[in-house]
Design a protein around this motif. Structure first.
Motif, PDB file in Angstrom:
ATOM      1  N   ALA A 146      38.521  42.690  34.829  1.00  0.00           N
ATOM      2  CA  ALA A 146      37.687  43.653  34.102  1.00  0.00           C
ATOM      3  C   ALA A 146      36.273  43.127  33.916  1.00  0.00           C
ATOM      4  CB  ALA A 146      38.319  43.961  32.749  1.00  0.00           C
ATOM      5  N   GLU A 147      36.158  41.837  33.635  1.00  0.00           N
ATOM      6  CA  GLU A 147      34.834  41.243  33.440  1.00  0.00           C
ATOM      7  C   GLU A 147      34.020  41.276  34.726  1.00  0.00           C
ATOM      8  OE1 GLU A 147      33.086  37.307  31.169  1.00  0.00           O
ATOM      9  OE2 GLU A 147      34.843  37.078  32.460  1.00  0.00           O
ATOM     10  N   ASP A 148      34.692  41.110  35.878  1.00  0.00           N
ATOM     11  CA  ASP A 148      33.996  41.107  37.164  1.00  0.00           C
ATOM     12  C   ASP A 148      33.703  42.517  37.679  1.00  0.00           C
ATOM     13  OD1 ASP A 148      33.909  38.395  37.273  1.00  0.00           O
ATOM     14  OD2 ASP A 148      35.690  38.178  38.534  1.00  0.00           O
ATOM     15  N   VAL A 149      34.682  43.414  37.496  1.00  0.00           N
ATOM     16  CA  VAL A 149      34.556  44.756  38.076  1.00  0.00           C
ATOM     17  C   VAL A 149      33.621  45.638  37.256  1.00  0.00           C
ATOM     18  CG1 VAL A 149      35.807  46.877  38.628  1.00  0.00           C
ATOM     19  CG2 VAL A 149      36.791  44.649  39.216  1.00  0.00           C
ATOM     20  N   VAL A 150      33.788  45.619  35.940  1.00  0.00           N
ATOM     21  CA  VAL A 150      32.957  46.461  35.070  1.00  0.00           C
ATOM     22  C   VAL A 150      31.849  45.575  34.505  1.00  0.00           C
ATOM     23  CG1 VAL A 150      32.993  48.167  33.216  1.00  0.00           C
ATOM     24  CG2 VAL A 150      35.080  47.690  34.508  1.00  0.00           C
ATOM     25  N   VAL A 151      30.885  45.292  35.316  1.00  0.00           N
ATOM     26  CA  VAL A 151      29.821  44.353  34.953  1.00  0.00           C
ATOM     27  C   VAL A 151      29.022  44.896  33.768  1.00  0.00           C
ATOM     28  CG1 VAL A 151      27.772  43.129  35.756  1.00  0.00           C
ATOM     29  CG2 VAL A 151      29.677  43.558  37.333  1.00  0.00           C
TER      30      VAL A 151
ATOM     31  N   LEU B 130      35.031  47.945  27.953  1.00  0.00           N
ATOM     32  CA  LEU B 130      35.491  49.236  28.465  1.00  0.00           C
ATOM     33  C   LEU B 130      36.501  49.053  29.595  1.00  0.00           C
ATOM     34  CD1 LEU B 130      32.119  51.223  28.515  1.00  0.00           C
ATOM     35  CD2 LEU B 130      33.937  51.311  26.795  1.00  0.00           C
ATOM     36  N   GLY B 131      36.246  48.075  30.479  1.00  0.00           N
ATOM     37  CA  GLY B 131      37.186  47.804  31.565  1.00  0.00           C
ATOM     38  C   GLY B 131      38.528  47.325  31.050  1.00  0.00           C
ATOM     39  N   ILE B 132      38.504  46.412  30.073  1.00  0.00           N
ATOM     40  CA  ILE B 132      39.750  45.914  29.483  1.00  0.00           C
ATOM     41  C   ILE B 132      40.530  47.070  28.863  1.00  0.00           C
ATOM     42  CG2 ILE B 132      40.706  44.483  27.631  1.00  0.00           C
ATOM     43  CD1 ILE B 132      38.312  42.568  28.115  1.00  0.00           C
ATOM     44  N   GLY B 133      39.826  47.913  28.101  1.00  0.00           N
ATOM     45  CA  GLY B 133      40.490  49.050  27.480  1.00  0.00           C
ATOM     46  C   GLY B 133      41.085  49.998  28.504  1.00  0.00           C
ATOM     47  N   ALA B 134      40.358  50.254  29.592  1.00  0.00           N
ATOM     48  CA  ALA B 134      40.844  51.187  30.620  1.00  0.00           C
ATOM     49  C   ALA B 134      42.080  50.643  31.332  1.00  0.00           C
ATOM     50  CB  ALA B 134      39.730  51.466  31.626  1.00  0.00           C
TER      51      ALA B 134
ATOM     52  N   PHE C 187      48.138  44.659  41.832  1.00  0.00           N
ATOM     53  CA  PHE C 187      46.892  44.591  41.066  1.00  0.00           C
ATOM     54  C   PHE C 187      46.069  43.380  41.518  1.00  0.00           C
ATOM     55  CE2 PHE C 187      44.225  43.497  37.450  1.00  0.00           C
ATOM     56  CZ  PHE C 187      43.758  44.725  37.009  1.00  0.00           C
ATOM     57  N   GLY C 188      46.745  42.230  41.668  1.00  0.00           N
ATOM     58  CA  GLY C 188      46.039  41.038  42.117  1.00  0.00           C
ATOM     59  C   GLY C 188      45.501  41.172  43.528  1.00  0.00           C
ATOM     60  N   ALA C 189      46.308  41.754  44.426  1.00  0.00           N
ATOM     61  CA  ALA C 189      45.879  41.903  45.816  1.00  0.00           C
ATOM     62  C   ALA C 189      44.681  42.845  45.920  1.00  0.00           C
ATOM     63  CB  ALA C 189      47.047  42.422  46.660  1.00  0.00           C
ATOM     64  N   LEU C 190      44.729  43.947  45.185  1.00  0.00           N
ATOM     65  CA  LEU C 190      43.614  44.903  45.226  1.00  0.00           C
ATOM     66  C   LEU C 190      42.347  44.291  44.642  1.00  0.00           C
ATOM     67  CD1 LEU C 190      45.496  48.158  44.145  1.00  0.00           C
ATOM     68  CD2 LEU C 190      44.562  47.647  46.404  1.00  0.00           C
ATOM     69  N   ALA C 191      42.508  43.498  43.565  1.00  0.00           N
ATOM     70  CA  ALA C 191      41.339  42.852  42.963  1.00  0.00           C
ATOM     71  C   ALA C 191      40.692  41.874  43.934  1.00  0.00           C
ATOM     72  CB  ALA C 191      41.744  42.131  41.679  1.00  0.00           C
ATOM     73  N   SER C 192      41.517  41.165  44.697  1.00  0.00           N
ATOM     74  CA  SER C 192      40.970  40.191  45.645  1.00  0.00           C
ATOM     75  C   SER C 192      40.234  40.865  46.795  1.00  0.00           C
ATOM     76  CB  SER C 192      42.099  39.320  46.201  1.00  0.00           C
ATOM     77  OG  SER C 192      42.975  40.088  47.008  1.00  0.00           O
ATOM     78  N   GLN C 193      40.533  42.143  47.057  1.00  0.00           N
ATOM     79  CA  GLN C 193      39.880  42.893  48.129  1.00  0.00           C
ATOM     80  C   GLN C 193      38.762  43.803  47.616  1.00  0.00           C
ATOM     81  OE1 GLN C 193      40.625  42.353  51.380  1.00  0.00           O
ATOM     82  NE2 GLN C 193      41.962  40.738  50.569  1.00  0.00           N
ATOM     83  N   ALA C 194      38.394  43.629  46.326  1.00  0.00           N
ATOM     84  CA  ALA C 194      37.339  44.446  45.716  1.00  0.00           C
ATOM     85  C   ALA C 194      37.632  45.934  45.881  1.00  0.00           C
ATOM     86  CB  ALA C 194      35.978  44.096  46.307  1.00  0.00           C
ATOM     87  N   ALA C 195      38.873  46.329  45.622  1.00  0.00           N
ATOM     88  CA  ALA C 195      39.283  47.724  45.763  1.00  0.00           C
ATOM     89  C   ALA C 195      38.635  48.587  44.678  1.00  0.00           C
ATOM     90  CB  ALA C 195      40.806  47.820  45.661  1.00  0.00           C
ATOM     91  N   PRO C 196      38.577  49.902  44.890  1.00  0.00           N
ATOM     92  CA  PRO C 196      38.009  50.802  43.880  1.00  0.00           C
ATOM     93  C   PRO C 196      38.769  50.710  42.558  1.00  0.00           C
ATOM     94  CG  PRO C 196      38.307  51.940  45.973  1.00  0.00           C
ATOM     95  CD  PRO C 196      38.996  50.623  46.101  1.00  0.00           C
ATOM     96  N   ILE C 197      38.090  51.032  41.472  1.00  0.00           N
ATOM     97  CA  ILE C 197      38.714  50.965  40.148  1.00  0.00           C
ATOM     98  C   ILE C 197      39.917  51.894  40.066  1.00  0.00           C
ATOM     99  CG2 ILE C 197      38.359  51.492  37.698  1.00  0.00           C
ATOM    100  CD1 ILE C 197      35.548  50.470  37.941  1.00  0.00           C
ATOM    101  N   ALA C 198      39.864  53.046  40.733  1.00  0.00           N
ATOM    102  CA  ALA C 198      40.982  53.990  40.703  1.00  0.00           C
ATOM    103  C   ALA C 198      42.248  53.351  41.249  1.00  0.00           C
ATOM    104  CB  ALA C 198      40.634  55.247  41.512  1.00  0.00           C
ATOM    105  N   ALA C 199      42.131  52.544  42.306  1.00  0.00           N
ATOM    106  CA  ALA C 199      43.293  51.870  42.879  1.00  0.00           C
ATOM    107  C   ALA C 199      43.848  50.828  41.910  1.00  0.00           C
ATOM    108  CB  ALA C 199      42.916  51.212  44.200  1.00  0.00           C
ATOM    109  N   LEU C 200      42.947  50.104  41.235  1.00  0.00           N
ATOM    110  CA  LEU C 200      43.386  49.120  40.252  1.00  0.00           C
ATOM    111  C   LEU C 200      44.098  49.797  39.087  1.00  0.00           C
ATOM    112  CD1 LEU C 200      40.219  46.841  40.220  1.00  0.00           C
ATOM    113  CD2 LEU C 200      42.473  46.194  41.067  1.00  0.00           C
ATOM    114  N   LEU C 201      43.603  50.947  38.666  1.00  0.00           N
ATOM    115  CA  LEU C 201      44.245  51.676  37.577  1.00  0.00           C
ATOM    116  C   LEU C 201      45.649  52.134  37.974  1.00  0.00           C
ATOM    117  CD1 LEU C 201      41.243  53.833  36.313  1.00  0.00           C
ATOM    118  CD2 LEU C 201      42.325  51.924  35.105  1.00  0.00           C
ATOM    119  N   LEU C 202      45.813  52.569  39.229  1.00  0.00           N
ATOM    120  CA  LEU C 202      47.133  52.986  39.711  1.00  0.00           C
ATOM    121  C   LEU C 202      48.100  51.808  39.712  1.00  0.00           C
ATOM    122  CD1 LEU C 202      49.034  55.077  40.903  1.00  0.00           C
ATOM    123  CD2 LEU C 202      48.091  54.556  43.162  1.00  0.00           C
TER     124      LEU C 202
END
Length: 409
Positions: free
Chosen positions: A241-246, A251-255, A299-314
């Motif tokens: 969340a800290e990296d993606v929602v700069v 807000l990222g943590i909450g989402a 979640f970890g794999a998508l984060a390592s590939q800089a996937a869209p936030i929507a994919a991380l939320l799923l």
């Protein structure tokens, strides 16, 4: 499920927990944000996580004995009032910049909370009939899901404005929950208080009950793999969340937490439907564990590939669905198989095993993050989740069953 709320005793137990949980999730996010804003890194997050769960584990053995000896209503009300007072002290510490003092006080608050969960579970087991337990567990899980989703989302929003606001609201929810629980009718102990037995002797009976009943043993210990993965996932989620929602980590943590909460409500509801079709709870529990590990690994794999936030939320929804179903199914089995005389102590054992394992997972992830940065946590989530999933797929019996077989020699 909603028909259960027509009964005053169950309605008050449900409402008191719902109010208290909503406040808990507000501070859950707020204190994590405070740790990140102080620049203390992953290990500080692990300390915050440990402060939320570890005292519960350490005091669970004492809590179980007390719950089986005393009126559960008094325990429920007393814990809420004490937590509210400690929460006010935490608020004052954060307001004055004493972050370490706030973390220490959080340990105290969570230690008091150790007495609430076994008392509530014992109260429900004594109030609900056997056929109502499945519906209650589904309702309870849905409530946890809604309060977690709303509380973490609102907590992220308020923390982005000022964490003090979220902490103040949390203190007020404890007072409100105590007022609701005070209206419960008396919930007498499973047996009168005894002063002639040593504390250690109180654990002979529940230990024997678990050793004699494999289903009960599994209900208590089956969640350990997802507990470790969930603790590691907590660190991963916050760093991502800290990296993606700069610039807006709160807000990222909450989402992300809110997405987990949505899943945690869907999973138990689907499990309840499958139980109604005749599927066995132990098999569903293992499937839920696998789904949890898949969600965390994804979640970890998508984060390592800089996937869209929507994919991380799923992925977070999948993670939450597995965890929520696993918790609800284990709770059903525990209430079904636990003898009433030892219900409080067995609920405390469950709490002890789960929270200790969670804490180990969080510190393992924080240690790896300090060695290799946030990418190290991602690798832990992917590799650990994949290995645990493979182990569960290859095992012909559950981890709990294997442990019981070893214990029996």
């Amino acid at each position: 499920m909603l028909s259960l709320l027509r009964r005053p005793q169950l309605r008050r137990l449900w409402l008191g927990e719902a109010i208290s949980l909503l406040g808990d999730w507000l501070s859950y996010v707020a204190l994590s944000v405070v740790a990140l804003e102080q620049g203390q890194g992953a290990m500080a997050l692990a300390v915050v996580f440990a402060a939320h769960v570890l005292p519960t584990a350490l005091l669970s053995p004492f809590a179980g004995v007390l719950v089986d000896r005393h009126d559960r209503r008094r325990v429920l009300v007393g814990t809420q009032l004490l937590q509210g007072l400690v929460m006010l002290a935490i608020l004052a510490a954060v307001a004055t910049g004493a972050v370490i003092a706030a973390q220490l006080l959080l340990f105290v608050r969570t230690g008091v909370a150790a007495f609430f969960a076994p008392a509530r579970q014992a109260a429900v087991a004594a109030t609900a009939s056997d056929h109502e337990i499945v519906d209650w567990s589904a309702l309870d899980a849905a409530t946890w899901s809604v309060t977690f989703a709303l509380g973490t989302a609102l907590g992220g929003l308020l923390a982005a404005i000022d964490p003090i606001v979220a902490l103040g609201l949390d203190a007020l929810t404890f007072a409100a929950a105590a007022a609701v629980l005070a209206r419960l009718t008396p919930l007498p102990p499973s047996r009168p208080p005894s002063h002639d037995r040593a504390w250690a002797a109180e654990w002979v009976e529940p230990t024997r009950a678990m050793m004699r009943a494999p289903a009960l043993f599994e209900a208590v210990f089956a969640k350990l793999p997802i507990a470790f993965a969930g603790g590691a996932g907590f660190i991963l989620l916050h760093l991502v969340a800290e990296d993606v929602v700069v610039g807006a980590a709160a807000l990222g943590i909450g989402a992300f937490h809110a997405a987990r909460g949505v899943g945690a409500g869907l999973g138990p509801l689907q499990s309840r439907a499958l139980l109604g079709r005749g599927l066995a709870a132990p098999h569903l529990s293992r499937a839920a564990s696998m789904l949890t590990l898949v969600g965390i690994a994804l979640f970890g794999a998508l984060a390592s590939q800089a996937a869209p936030i929507a994919a991380l939320l799923l992925a977070a929804v999948i993670w939450g669905a597995g965890a929520g179903a696993s918790w609800a199914l284990a709770s059903i089995e525990l209430m079904r198989h636990a003898p009433p005389r030892v219900m409080g102590r067995l609920a405390a054992t469950d709490q002890l095993a789960f929270t200790t394992t969670q804490t180990l997972g969080a510190f393992a992830a924080a240690w790896l993050a300090n060695l290799a940065g946030p990418g190290g946590v991602t690798q832990l989530a992917v590799a650990g989740g994949a290995l645990a999933l493979i182990a569960l797929l290859l095992a012909r019996r559950s981890l709990a069953g294997r442990l019981l077989a070893v214990a029996r020699g």
